[in-house]
Design an enzyme around this catalytic site. Structure first.
Site, PDB file in Angstrom:
ATOM      1  N   LYS A 190       0.970  -1.265  -0.024  1.00 55.76           N
ATOM      2  CA  LYS A 190       0.118   0.127   0.033  1.00 55.76           C
ATOM      3  C   LYS A 190       0.715   1.098  -0.044  1.00 55.76           C
ATOM      4  O   LYS A 190       0.727   2.075  -0.650  1.00 55.76           O
ATOM      5  CB  LYS A 190      -0.717  -0.161   1.199  1.00 55.76           C
ATOM      6  CG  LYS A 190      -1.708   1.140   1.192  1.00 55.76           C
ATOM      7  CD  LYS A 190      -2.670   1.028   2.627  1.00 55.76           C
ATOM      8  CE  LYS A 190      -3.520   2.385   2.595  1.00 55.76           C
ATOM      9  NZ  LYS A 190      -4.355   2.437   3.777  1.00 55.76           N
ATOM     10  N   LYS A 192       9.094  -0.325  13.759  1.00 54.60           N
ATOM     11  CA  LYS A 192       9.743  -0.203  12.118  1.00 54.60           C
ATOM     12  C   LYS A 192      10.645   0.872  12.072  1.00 54.60           C
ATOM     13  O   LYS A 192      11.925   0.782  11.569  1.00 54.60           O
ATOM     14  CB  LYS A 192       8.656   0.286  11.232  1.00 54.60           C
ATOM     15  CG  LYS A 192       7.524  -0.620  10.969  1.00 54.60           C
ATOM     16  CD  LYS A 192       6.485  -0.070   9.862  1.00 54.60           C
ATOM     17  CE  LYS A 192       5.307  -0.790   9.721  1.00 54.60           C
ATOM     18  NZ  LYS A 192       4.350  -0.202   8.931  1.00 54.60           N
ATOM     19  N   GLU A 232      10.771  -4.787   4.442  1.00 57.39           N
ATOM     20  CA  GLU A 232      10.675  -6.243   4.000  1.00 57.39           C
ATOM     21  C   GLU A 232      10.342  -6.534   2.439  1.00 57.39           C
ATOM     22  O   GLU A 232      10.988  -7.057   1.822  1.00 57.39           O
ATOM     23  CB  GLU A 232       9.730  -7.116   4.879  1.00 57.39           C
ATOM     24  CG  GLU A 232      10.062  -7.049   6.187  1.00 57.39           C
ATOM     25  CD  GLU A 232       9.246  -6.021   7.104  1.00 57.39           C
ATOM     26  OE1 GLU A 232       9.240  -4.841   6.493  1.00 57.39           O
ATOM     27  OE2 GLU A 232       8.713  -6.147   8.217  1.00 57.39           O
ATOM     28  N   GLU A 245      -4.720  -6.433  14.756  1.00 58.20           N
ATOM     29  CA  GLU A 245      -4.343  -5.197  14.187  1.00 58.20           C
ATOM     30  C   GLU A 245      -5.204  -4.125  14.144  1.00 58.20           C
ATOM     31  O   GLU A 245      -5.182  -3.057  14.443  1.00 58.20           O
ATOM     32  CB  GLU A 245      -3.706  -5.276  12.762  1.00 58.20           C
ATOM     33  CG  GLU A 245      -2.605  -4.356  12.723  1.00 58.20           C
ATOM     34  CD  GLU A 245      -1.738  -4.434  11.218  1.00 58.20           C
ATOM     35  OE1 GLU A 245      -2.441  -4.283  10.046  1.00 58.20           O
ATOM     36  OE2 GLU A 245      -0.526  -4.590  11.344  1.00 58.20           O
ATOM     37  N   GLY A 293      -4.633  -1.661   4.778  1.00 61.91           N
ATOM     38  CA  GLY A 293      -3.934  -2.651   4.385  1.00 61.91           C
ATOM     39  C   GLY A 293      -4.656  -4.017   4.555  1.00 61.91           C
ATOM     40  O   GLY A 293      -4.614  -4.791   3.843  1.00 61.91           O
ATOM     41  N   ARG A 294      -5.201  -4.308   5.747  1.00 61.43           N
ATOM     42  CA  ARG A 294      -5.653  -5.580   6.173  1.00 61.43           C
ATOM     43  C   ARG A 294      -7.051  -5.975   5.467  1.00 61.43           C
ATOM     44  O   ARG A 294      -7.671  -6.864   5.836  1.00 61.43           O
ATOM     45  CB  ARG A 294      -5.753  -5.804   7.613  1.00 61.43           C
ATOM     46  CG  ARG A 294      -6.390  -4.632   8.464  1.00 61.43           C
ATOM     47  CD  ARG A 294      -6.116  -4.763   9.860  1.00 61.43           C
ATOM     48  NE  ARG A 294      -6.455  -3.640  10.701  1.00 61.43           N
ATOM     49  CZ  ARG A 294      -5.698  -2.474  10.903  1.00 61.43           C
ATOM     50  NH1 ARG A 294      -4.682  -2.329  10.188  1.00 61.43           N
ATOM     51  NH2 ARG A 294      -6.323  -1.403  11.588  1.00 61.43           N
ATOM     52  N   HIS A 330      -5.096 -32.719  18.367  1.00 63.48           N
ATOM     53  CA  HIS A 330      -3.873 -33.350  18.828  1.00 63.48           C
ATOM     54  C   HIS A 330      -2.812 -32.750  19.133  1.00 63.48           C
ATOM     55  O   HIS A 330      -1.666 -32.985  19.452  1.00 63.48           O
ATOM     56  CB  HIS A 330      -3.486 -34.714  17.554  1.00 63.48           C
ATOM     57  CG  HIS A 330      -4.432 -35.557  17.625  1.00 63.48           C
ATOM     58  ND1 HIS A 330      -4.727 -36.725  18.196  1.00 63.48           N
ATOM     59  CD2 HIS A 330      -5.410 -35.454  16.540  1.00 63.48           C
ATOM     60  CE1 HIS A 330      -5.525 -37.304  17.853  1.00 63.48           C
ATOM     61  NE2 HIS A 330      -6.040 -36.737  16.704  1.00 63.48           N
TER      62      HIS A 330
HETATM   63  O1  LIG Z   1       0.995  -2.790   2.362  1.00 63.19           O
HETATM   64  P1  LIG Z   1       2.151  -2.091   3.094  1.00 63.19           P
HETATM   65  O2  LIG Z   1       2.439  -0.620   3.083  1.00 63.19           O
HETATM   66  O3  LIG Z   1       3.580  -2.735   2.609  1.00 63.19           O
HETATM   67  O4  LIG Z   1       2.072  -2.561   4.544  1.00 63.19           O
HETATM   68  C1  LIG Z   1       2.070  -3.929   4.852  1.00 63.19           C
HETATM   69  C2  LIG Z   1       1.421  -4.008   6.164  1.00 63.19           C
HETATM   70  O5  LIG Z   1       2.255  -3.301   7.207  1.00 63.19           O
HETATM   71  C3  LIG Z   1       1.565  -2.824   7.982  1.00 63.19           C
HETATM   72  O6  LIG Z   1       1.290  -1.567   8.000  1.00 63.19           O
HETATM   73  C4  LIG Z   1       1.826  -2.889   9.551  1.00 63.19           C
HETATM   74  O7  LIG Z   1       2.169  -3.994   9.892  1.00 63.19           O
HETATM   75  C5  LIG Z   1       0.072  -3.519   8.057  1.00 63.19           C
HETATM   76  O8  LIG Z   1      -1.023  -2.715   8.664  1.00 63.19           O
HETATM   77  C6  LIG Z   1       0.021  -3.726   6.559  1.00 63.19           C
HETATM   78  O9  LIG Z   1      -0.935  -4.569   5.995  1.00 63.19           O
END
Ligand SMILES: O=P(O)(O)OC[C@H]1O[C@](O)(CO)[C@@H](O)[C@@H]1O
Length: 551
Positions: free
Chosen positions: A207, A517, A213, A357, A271-272, A388
Site C-alpha cells: 500500500k 519499524k 521487507e 491489528e 491494508g488488512r 492432537h
Molecule cells: O502494504 P504495506 O504498505 O507494505 O504494509 C504492509 C502491512 O504493514 C502494516 O502497515 C503494519 O504491519 C499493515 O497494516 C500492512 O498490511
C-alpha cells in the site's frame, strides 16, 4: 465514535447477567428450551451460524444488543458505508465495502465518487489476469507465464495467500502462485531456486510502497530477473516481469515501474482490508477474473446483510457481541478459530491480522483510556491437527477460550467421502465435548465394572472429569467456493468493526507497529555502519547489537 455514557450504563446490567449465568451449565439451558437451537441459529449470505452453544440467554443477549445500540452501532455502520472519515487518526474514510459494491449508486469519499476509479482498476485487474491465464502476457524472452510470485507482507500478503490455498481447486488452470512476505532471505531464495525467470511474473504489493521487507525482497527479485534473463545492468526488460500494486503509484514509478504496470488502490482501503482491491490480482490470475468477481459478490452479500438486517438477526453483530461478552465478563483473553478444512489452514493467520491489528488497542477514538477489555488473541489451526495439539487446554485448562468451528459441508473428492465424514464427525464431536463435558457421575457409572481399587478410581475420575460449559460458534458453509469465502471474510471484517465500535476504538489505524519499524531502520543503519552515530539504546539492546556485530 467513543464509548458513550449510555453504552457504559449497560455494564452493570450485563454484570448482573453474568452473575446469573456464570454458574449455569449450557446443558441446563438446552434442557429448559427445546427451541434453543432454532432460536439461536441464523442463515445469511451462504452461511449458517449455530450460536446456541454459548453461555447466554435471552436476557443477556437483549442487554448485549442494547449495548450495541447504545454504542451507536447503526450510525457507525452507515458512516462507514457512506464514506465518512471514520479513521479519525489518519483522517480517512474506510471503504473496502465499495471495492465489492456492484450497484450503480455513487459512493462518496472526500466529495468524490470512488466507484469510477474502482471499476477502472477492476477492469485492469481482469484484463491482466486474462492475459496471464491465456498466455497473451509474455515475458522478455517471449515465453508465457507459468509462475507468479506475490511479494508483500501483512495485508498485502495474507489475504491472497490464504485464499490461494482455500481456492486451490478453482485455480487448476491458472499460473502457480508463490508468496514471499518475510524479509528472511531464505524464503525468497528457496522459491526462486525452483523457478525460471523467463516464465515468472512478480507482483510487488505494498500500500505504502515503503515497507522495508517488501522493498528488500523486490530488489532481490529484480536482481534475480536481471541475471537470470541475462540482461545488461541498464536493460529495463525486467519490467516485463514485474508489476506493482499500491496506493502510492508515485513511489512505484520512482523505483522504475512504468505506469501501465502499476495497479492502484487508495488510502481509504486499510491494508488488512485490501484483498478486494488490486491486491487480489494474484487471486484473479489463479482462479480467473470471473472467480474473483464471485469472491466480491459473496462479500457484497454479507455487506447487504450487515447493512440491512436488524441487529438481533445480524450475523456479524451477533458474533461481535458474543465476543465482547466473553472478553469483558468471562475474562476470555483469546479466541480460537478452528477450520475443519485443510484448505483454510491460513485463515487463523489472516484473522489474526484482521482482528488483532484492528482492535488490539487500549485508547479510544477520543484519546482517552478504554474502560473495557478489548481485542482478544486470535489463534487456531485446522481440525483435526489442533485436536492432537492444543485442544487439551481448551477442554480442561483454566482459561475460557471461545471457539469458532468453521465447517464446509461439501467435499471435493467424492472418492474419499468416508474420510470427509471422519473430519465432519470430529468437528461436531469437539463442539459437543466442549459444551457437555463429562461429569464425575457419568465416569463412575462407566468405571463401575472395572476392578480398580477405590483410591485409583477416585484419581482417575478426578482427572477424566470434564466440566464442559465451554462456548463455541458453529459456522456451516455449503462449500469452499469463491463466493462463500467472500462471505466469510466479510463476516469477520464486520464482526471486528462492530466490536471496535462498541469498545470505542478506531479499528483502522495501527500505530503500535510503527515504533518497531522506526527502531529497525535505526538499528540496521548502526549494524551496517559501525561508525554511524548510535542512538540511545537500553543496555540490553546495546549488548545484543554488539554481539550481532561480532557474529
Ligand atoms: O502494504 P504495506 O504498505 O507494505 O504494509 C504492509 C502491512 O504493514 C502494516 O502497515 C503494519 O504491519 C499493515 O497494516 C500492512 O498490511
Amino acid at each position: 465514535m467513543s464509548v458513550s455514557l449510555s453504552n457504559m450504563s449497560f455494564l452493570p446490567l450485563l454484570q448482573q447477567d453474568y452473575t446469573r449465568l456464570q454458574p449455569v451449565h449450557m446443558r441446563d439451558l438446552f434442557a429448559a428450551d427445546a427451541q434453543r437451537v432454532a432460536r439461536y441459529s441464523l442463515s445469511a449470505a451462504n452461511l449458517l451460524l449455530d450460536y446456541s452453544k454459548n453461555r447466554i440467554d435471552d436476557g443477556a443477549l437483549e442487554n448485549l444488543f442494547g449495548l450495541a445500540e447504545a454504542s451507536g452501532l447503526g450510525a457507525a455502520r452507515d458512516a462507514m458505508f457512506t464514506g465518512e472519515a471514520i479513521n479519525n487518526t489518519e483522517g480517512r474514510a474506510v471503504l473496502h465495502t465499495a471495492l465489492r459494491y456492484n450497484g450503480s449508486d455513487a459512493v462518496m469519499a472526500e466529495g468524490a465518487d470512488v466507484m469510477p476509479g474502482i471499476r477502472e482498476q477492476r477492469r485492469r485487474v481482469a484484463d491482466c489476469a486474462h492475459a496471464v491465464r491465456s498466455g497473451k502476457l509474455r515475458g522478455a524472452s517471449g515465453k508465457a507465464i507459468s509462475d507468479v510470485i506475490n511479494i508483500g507482507i501483512g495485508g498485502s500478503d495474507l489475504g491472497p495467500a490464504m485464499l490461494s490455498q482455500a481456492l486451490a481447486p478453482y485455480a487448476r488452470t491458472g499460473p502457480t502462485l508463490h508468496f514471499v512476505s518475510n524479509v528472511d532471505p531464505v524464503l525468497i531464495s528457496d522459491i526462486l531456486t525452483d523457478l525460471n525467470p523467463a516464465t515468472t511474473l512478480i507482483i510487488v504489493a505494498s500500500k505504502t510502497f515503503t515497507t522495508q521487507e517488501t522493498l528488500a525482497n523486490a530488489s532481490l527479485a529484480r536482481q534475480w530477473l536481471i541475471s537470470g534473463l541475462g540482461l545488461a545492468a541498464d536493460d529495463t526488460a525486467w519490467r516485463q516481469h514485474m508489476l506493482a500494486v499500491t496506493a502510492r503509484p508515485d513511489a512505484a514509478k520512482a523505483l522504475g515501474y512504468p505506469e501501465d504496470q502499476i495497479f492502484c488502490f487508495w488510502d481509504w482501503v486499510g491494508g488488512r482490508y485490501s484483498l478486494w482491491s488490486a491486491v487480489g490480482l494474484p487471486i484473479a490470475m489463479a482462479i480467473g477474473p470471473e472467480g474473483f468477481d464471485e469472491l466480491l459478490a459473496g462479500a457484497e452479500e454479507m455487506d447487504d446483510h450487515f447493512r440491512s438486517a436488524p441487529l438481533r438477526e445480524n450475523m456479524p453483530v451477533i458474533m461481535a457481541v458474543l465476543g465482547i461478552w466473553y472478553r469483558q465478563f468471562f475474562n476470555a483473553q483469546s479466541h480460537a478459530v478452528l477450520p475443519y478444512s485443510q484448505r483454510l489452514a491460513r485463515l487463523p493467520a489472516y484473522l489474526q491480522q484482521l482482528d488483532m491489528e484492528s482492535n488490539g488497542k487500549s485508547i479510544k477514538k477520543d484519546g482517552t483510556a478504554s474502560g473495557w477489555a478489548t481485542g482478544p488473541v486470535i489463534w487456531g489451526e485446522p481440525g483435526t491437527n489442533g485436536q492432537h495439539a492444543f485442544y487439551q487446554l481448551i477442554h480442561q485448562g483454566q482459561d475460557l477460550i471461545p471457539c469458532d468451528f468453521l465447517v464446509p459441508t461439501a467435499h471435493e473428492a467424492p472418492a474419499h467421502a468416508e474420510q470427509h465424514q471422519i473430519l465432519m464427525a470430529n468437528a461436531v464431536a469437539q463442539a459437543e465435548a466442549l459444551m457437555c463435558g463429562k461429569s464425575a457421575q457419568q465416569l463412575r457409572v462407566e468405571l463401575a465394572k472395572s476392578s480398580l481399587p477405590a483410591e485409583e478410581l477416585d484419581l482417575l475420575v478426578a482427572h477424566k472429569t470434564m466440566l464442559g460449559n465451554r462456548p463455541s460458534n458453529f459456522l456451516l458453509m455449503p462449500e469452499l467456493s469463491p463466493k462463500v469465502l467472500g462471505s466469510i471474510v466479510a463476516l469477520y471484517e464486520h464482526k471486528v468493526f462492530c466490536q471496535g465500535v462498541i469498545w470505542g476504538l478506531n479499528s483502522f489505524d495501527q500505530w503500535g507497529v510503527e515504533l518497531g519499524k522506526q527502531l529497525a531502520s535505526q538499528i540496521l543503519s548502526e549494524m551496517l555502519d559501525p561508525n554511524a552515530r548510535a542512538a540511545e539504546h537500553d543496555p540490553s539492546t546495546n549488548a545484543l547489537l554488539a554481539r550481532l556485530r561480532q557474529s
